[in-house]
Design a protein around this motif. Sequence first.
Motif, PDB file in Angstrom:
ATOM      1  N   LEU A 153      -2.233 -39.241  -8.643  1.00  0.00           N
ATOM      2  CA  LEU A 153      -1.989 -38.950 -10.055  1.00  0.00           C
ATOM      3  C   LEU A 153      -3.295 -38.542 -10.730  1.00  0.00           C
ATOM      4  N   ALA A 154      -3.237 -37.476 -11.505  1.00  0.00           N
ATOM      5  CA  ALA A 154      -4.403 -37.050 -12.280  1.00  0.00           C
ATOM      6  C   ALA A 154      -4.540 -37.941 -13.512  1.00  0.00           C
ATOM      7  N   PRO A 155      -5.756 -38.073 -14.066  1.00  0.00           N
ATOM      8  CA  PRO A 155      -5.926 -38.896 -15.264  1.00  0.00           C
ATOM      9  C   PRO A 155      -4.982 -38.507 -16.402  1.00  0.00           C
ATOM     10  N   HIS A 156      -4.762 -37.202 -16.620  1.00  0.00           N
ATOM     11  CA  HIS A 156      -3.893 -36.802 -17.737  1.00  0.00           C
ATOM     12  C   HIS A 156      -2.437 -37.186 -17.465  1.00  0.00           C
ATOM     13  N   GLU A 157      -2.046 -37.291 -16.187  1.00  0.00           N
ATOM     14  CA  GLU A 157      -0.687 -37.723 -15.853  1.00  0.00           C
ATOM     15  C   GLU A 157      -0.502 -39.210 -16.134  1.00  0.00           C
ATOM     16  N   ILE A 158      -1.546 -39.984 -15.884  1.00  0.00           N
ATOM     17  CA  ILE A 158      -1.491 -41.413 -16.214  1.00  0.00           C
ATOM     18  C   ILE A 158      -1.419 -41.591 -17.726  1.00  0.00           C
ATOM     19  N   HIS A 159      -2.258 -40.866 -18.456  1.00  0.00           N
ATOM     20  CA  HIS A 159      -2.232 -40.946 -19.925  1.00  0.00           C
ATOM     21  C   HIS A 159      -0.864 -40.513 -20.465  1.00  0.00           C
ATOM     22  N   TYR A 160      -0.281 -39.530 -19.833  1.00  0.00           N
ATOM     23  CA  TYR A 160       1.039 -39.065 -20.277  1.00  0.00           C
ATOM     24  C   TYR A 160       2.067 -40.189 -20.164  1.00  0.00           C
ATOM     25  N   MET A 161       2.055 -40.914 -19.050  1.00  0.00           N
ATOM     26  CA  MET A 161       3.005 -42.015 -18.885  1.00  0.00           C
ATOM     27  C   MET A 161       2.735 -43.140 -19.885  1.00  0.00           C
ATOM     28  N   LEU A 162       1.471 -43.392 -20.176  1.00  0.00           N
ATOM     29  CA  LEU A 162       1.143 -44.408 -21.180  1.00  0.00           C
ATOM     30  C   LEU A 162       1.679 -44.001 -22.548  1.00  0.00           C
ATOM     31  N   ASP A 163       1.487 -42.733 -22.898  1.00  0.00           N
ATOM     32  CA  ASP A 163       1.989 -42.246 -24.188  1.00  0.00           C
ATOM     33  C   ASP A 163       3.515 -42.282 -24.250  1.00  0.00           C
ATOM     34  N   GLU A 164       4.162 -41.925 -23.152  1.00  0.00           N
ATOM     35  CA  GLU A 164       5.623 -41.951 -23.113  1.00  0.00           C
ATOM     36  C   GLU A 164       6.167 -43.368 -23.302  1.00  0.00           C
ATOM     37  N   ALA A 165       5.433 -44.354 -22.836  1.00  0.00           N
ATOM     38  CA  ALA A 165       5.889 -45.740 -22.952  1.00  0.00           C
ATOM     39  C   ALA A 165       5.827 -46.280 -24.371  1.00  0.00           C
ATOM     40  N   GLU A 166       4.982 -45.674 -25.215  1.00  0.00           N
ATOM     41  CA  GLU A 166       4.782 -46.213 -26.565  1.00  0.00           C
ATOM     42  C   GLU A 166       6.075 -46.259 -27.377  1.00  0.00           C
ATOM     43  N   GLN A 167       6.915 -45.218 -27.240  1.00  0.00           N
ATOM     44  CA  GLN A 167       8.158 -45.212 -28.012  1.00  0.00           C
ATOM     45  C   GLN A 167       9.059 -46.387 -27.616  1.00  0.00           C
ATOM     46  N   TRP A 168       8.984 -46.775 -26.343  1.00  0.00           N
ATOM     47  CA  TRP A 168       9.846 -47.860 -25.872  1.00  0.00           C
ATOM     48  C   TRP A 168       9.272 -49.225 -26.238  1.00  0.00           C
ATOM     49  N   VAL A 169       7.961 -49.310 -26.411  1.00  0.00           N
ATOM     50  CA  VAL A 169       7.376 -50.548 -26.936  1.00  0.00           C
ATOM     51  C   VAL A 169       7.959 -50.827 -28.313  1.00  0.00           C
ATOM     52  N   GLU A 170       8.010 -49.799 -29.142  1.00  0.00           N
ATOM     53  CA  GLU A 170       8.532 -49.956 -30.494  1.00  0.00           C
ATOM     54  C   GLU A 170      10.029 -50.264 -30.475  1.00  0.00           C
ATOM     55  N   LEU A 171      10.777 -49.570 -29.639  1.00  0.00           N
ATOM     56  CA  LEU A 171      12.220 -49.827 -29.555  1.00  0.00           C
ATOM     57  C   LEU A 171      12.509 -51.265 -29.156  1.00  0.00           C
ATOM     58  N   ASN A 172      11.788 -51.765 -28.181  1.00  0.00           N
ATOM     59  CA  ASN A 172      12.040 -53.110 -27.662  1.00  0.00           C
ATOM     60  C   ASN A 172      11.723 -54.208 -28.658  1.00  0.00           C
ATOM     61  N   ARG A 173      11.007 -53.871 -29.720  1.00  0.00           N
ATOM     62  CA  ARG A 173      10.692 -54.858 -30.759  1.00  0.00           C
ATOM     63  C   ARG A 173      11.696 -54.830 -31.902  1.00  0.00           C
ATOM     64  N   GLN A 174      12.680 -53.940 -31.801  1.00  0.00           N
ATOM     65  CA  GLN A 174      13.705 -53.844 -32.830  1.00  0.00           C
ATOM     66  C   GLN A 174      14.929 -54.677 -32.449  1.00  0.00           C
ATOM     67  N   ALA A 175      15.786 -54.928 -33.436  1.00  0.00           N
ATOM     68  CA  ALA A 175      16.996 -55.706 -33.175  1.00  0.00           C
ATOM     69  C   ALA A 175      17.928 -54.946 -32.226  1.00  0.00           C
ATOM     70  N   LYS A 176      18.097 -53.650 -32.468  1.00  0.00           N
ATOM     71  CA  LYS A 176      18.921 -52.815 -31.582  1.00  0.00           C
ATOM     72  C   LYS A 176      17.990 -52.155 -30.574  1.00  0.00           C
ATOM     73  N   LYS A 177      18.159 -52.517 -29.305  1.00  0.00           N
ATOM     74  CA  LYS A 177      17.198 -52.114 -28.285  1.00  0.00           C
ATOM     75  C   LYS A 177      17.738 -51.093 -27.300  1.00  0.00           C
ATOM     76  N   THR A 178      18.913 -50.567 -27.509  1.00  0.00           N
ATOM     77  CA  THR A 178      19.511 -49.693 -26.510  1.00  0.00           C
ATOM     78  C   THR A 178      19.601 -48.246 -26.986  1.00  0.00           C
ATOM     79  N   ARG A 179      19.544 -47.324 -26.025  1.00  0.00           N
ATOM     80  CA  ARG A 179      19.773 -45.907 -26.226  1.00  0.00           C
ATOM     81  C   ARG A 179      20.721 -45.433 -25.126  1.00  0.00           C
ATOM     82  N   ASP A 180      21.326 -44.285 -25.311  1.00  0.00           N
ATOM     83  CA  ASP A 180      22.245 -43.770 -24.294  1.00  0.00           C
ATOM     84  C   ASP A 180      21.627 -42.617 -23.521  1.00  0.00           C
TER      85      ASP A 180
END
Length: 331
Positions: A26-53
């Motif tokens: 994995l290139a460094p920018h690919e690792i950073h990309y996955m870290l950035d992609e995870a941020e939206q799910w960090v926020e979702l998981n802290r909400q009362a409604k945690k599911t998406r379709d």
Amino acid sequence: MTAPTYIYPAGSAAFPHRGLVGIAGLAPHEIHYMLDEAEQWVELNRQAKKTRDLLAGLTIINAFFENSTRTLLSFEIAGKRLGADVVNMAVATSSVKKGETLIDTAMTLNAMHADAIVIRHASSGAVQLIADKVDCPVLNAGDGQHEHPTQALLDALTIRHAKRNFNGLVVTICGDILHSRVARSNILCLTSLGAEVRVCAPPALMPAEIEQMNVAVFHDFGAALKGADVVMMLRLQLERMQGQFIPSPREYRHLYGLTLDRLATAQPDALVMHPGPMNRGIEIDSNVADHVERSQITTQVEMGVAMRMACLDVLTRRVRGVEGWAMDDAR
């Protein structure tokens, strides 16, 4: 520290890999990309409604040939929160116990048209073997002493949340380095991101020629801790040891256990991490593991769900026909 902003290639070029077998490659920018992609799910998981379709209609198989608590539950929760049908393969009662080969098991799973397979196996290289035989994305949930890529990614996400940047960070990894796939993946990940990684272990638990992985090698825990920004402890993997690697657990704690006094040698705001399961009173004391201001151990578990959601999302985009992620882009 301020987190740098990255501009990624468009579409599948941001993460061109068909599966996630390891951090190696994995290139460094690919690792950073996955870290950035995870941020939206960090926020979702802290909400009362945690599911998406997002993954509705897709089937994910968790095939764990080794016991697991955190990783298995984390992948199961991740898949279900994204709306997928998640099936946990009961290996203990499967045909594997009747002598079925790993390749035959892989062909069976492939014939069921799974959309992604998550695999944990005791043999190094087993996940790659299966990945080469199936048509869907394969995610490595740990294979022997080889790699545990999602653990390294979630650890990097945990560190980034607290420290914002990796450049110049000193990370000390202490424990059973020899048998640890977590250590290997974290070394690959953190050095790629610009951190200085130190590894510390008794000589019998330090892999030969580990210096080639661009780490500093220590056998004195106090010296390894001096000035560290992150302290990552590893458990003794007694189930993988053949022979006498340490005199006794008591002696190991005396030399390599993380106590409050030892932690004081590190930076005043040094993070304490552990991938679990912990052997309290051996590699880490309870008052360190539960330290309100320093311990990131439960945060690691939280970040694990978000990171595995990101991995399942990104790696199934070709299957779902997401724009810019055409099937013929895969490599």
